[in-house]
Design an enzyme around this catalytic site. Structure first.
Site, short mmCIF file in Angstrom:
data_model
loop_
_atom_site.label_atom_id
_atom_site.label_comp_id
_atom_site.label_asym_id
_atom_site.label_seq_id
_atom_site.Cartn_x
_atom_site.Cartn_y
_atom_site.Cartn_z
CD GLU A 19 -46.91 13.96 5.18
OE1 GLU A 19 -47.93 14.13 5.67
OE2 GLU A 19 -46.56 12.61 4.73
CG ASP A 61 -41.27 11.14 3.21
OD1 ASP A 61 -40.94 11.94 3.16
OD2 ASP A 61 -42.07 10.12 3.02
CD GLU A 107 -50.55 11.75 -1.22
OE1 GLU A 107 -49.25 11.84 -0.47
OE2 GLU A 107 -50.87 10.86 -0.98
CG ASP A 155 -44.27 8.74 5.92
OD1 ASP A 155 -44.91 9.00 4.73
OD2 ASP A 155 -45.19 9.80 6.22
CB SER A 156 -45.34 5.18 2.08
OG SER A 156 -44.27 5.21 0.97
CE LYS A 214 -41.86 13.03 0.50
NZ LYS A 214 -43.65 13.16 0.84
O1 KIV Z 1 -44.04 8.19 1.18
C1 KIV Z 1 -44.66 8.28 0.51
O2 KIV Z 1 -44.37 7.51 -0.46
C2 KIV Z 1 -44.64 9.90 -0.55
C3 KIV Z 1 -45.48 9.85 -1.12
C4 KIV Z 1 -46.80 9.35 -1.78
C5 KIV Z 1 -45.18 10.98 -1.94
O3 KIV Z 1 -44.76 10.82 0.67
#
Ligand code: KIV
Length: 271
Positions: free
Chosen positions: A119, A88, A190, A49-50, A117
């Site tokens: 959080e 994500d 992280e 989600d980055s 994934k």
């Molecule tokens: O979204 C992302 O890029 C991440 C990484 C920083 C682990 O969750």
């Protein structure tokens, strides 16, 4: 490398916990970069989600939608990488209910993700359990969780305080245990002190993948744009292995100058 190596599959993650070969993961959000990192031999591609901060120009990851994530997972999956595709789950896609969590995890799998994934630790335990019950492999993400931006007061190193407050050292140890008991197949740690990540990694049965968490995790992850030096931003924990931003600016300005001066297109680039 991509054509000769075999497909990375979820059971390999556990095998790698006891092997000396550390896991490697980078982000990618489209087919071109997915094929590049795959050819370089990466184990896992994180459609993170980055994408919000890296590609959409946003300040936080909070604005990314399920539609966006679905789209980017599809782009990456279209490269048919040998690397495992991790999708994500964006903010809002699993917080309201366990039902949402499962429905949205299914959407990412249908788009091409092989693991999802999400959080959090103790407070997302039920969401993880429900997704795992739906037979979808889950990767956890503890420590600095960018979707908790407002609660943390920014993206700050976690695990430096004592006590049972969210973000404290003790709470992160509980978070690690919670995600593992809930059934994750690996988890990201992280931005925590390296000593804490070392302790968590030693206690975990599944592999840990660190970012800003020192050298003793079972693997490492970086945002691709940081690794390639494409970003304007720099972080203490992210090493730039190239300088693609400056190289790209130079290439495009050469093109501008060639067009202005009549050097492009020349005979070899004309019919
Ligand atoms: O979204 C992302 O890029 C991440 C990484 C920083 C682990 O969750």
């Amino acid at each position: 490398m991509s054509s000769t190596r075999s497909k990375v599959i979820v059971p390999h993650l556990l095998e790698r916990k006891s092997s000396s070969e550390l896991l490697t993961m980078v982000t990618a959000y489209d087919s071109t970069f997915a094929s590049i990192v795959d050819e370089a031999g990466i184990d896992l591609i994180l459609v993170g989600d980055s994408v919000a901060t890296v590609m959409q120009g946003q300040k936080t990851t909070l604005g990314v939608s399920m539609d966006h994530m679905e789209y980017h997972v599809q782009m990456v999956a279209s490269a048919k990488p040998k690397a495992l595709i991790v999708g994500d789950m964006p903010f809002g896609s699993y917080q309201a209910s366990v039902r949402d969590a499962v429905t949205n995890a299914v959407r990412l799998v249908k788009a091409g993700a092989e693991i999802v994934k999400l959080e959090g630790g103790v407070h997302v335990r039920e969401a993880i359990e429900a997704i795992v019950r739906a037979d979808i492999p889950v990767m956890g993400h503890i420590g600095l969780t960018p979707q908790s931006y407002h609660r943390m007061g920014g993206n700050k190193v976690q695990g430096r305080t004592e006590g049972d407050q969210t973000g404290s050292r003790d709470r992160i140890l509980l978070d690690a245990r919670a995600v593992e008991e809930a059934g994750v197949c690996a988890f990201v740690i992280e931005a925590v002190p390296a000593t804490l990540a070392t302790e968590i990694t030693a206690a975990a049965v599944v592999p840990t993948i660190g970012i800003g968490a020192g050298v003793n995790c079972d693997g490492q992850v970086l945002v691709l744009h940081d690794l390639l030096g494409l970003s304007e931003r720099t972080f203490t924990f992210a090493k730039a292995y190239s300088n693609l931003r400056q190289l790209s600016i130079a290439a495009v300005s050469d093109y501008v100058s060639d067009v202005h001066n009549g050097r492009f297109p020349d005979a070899t680039h004309s019919f």
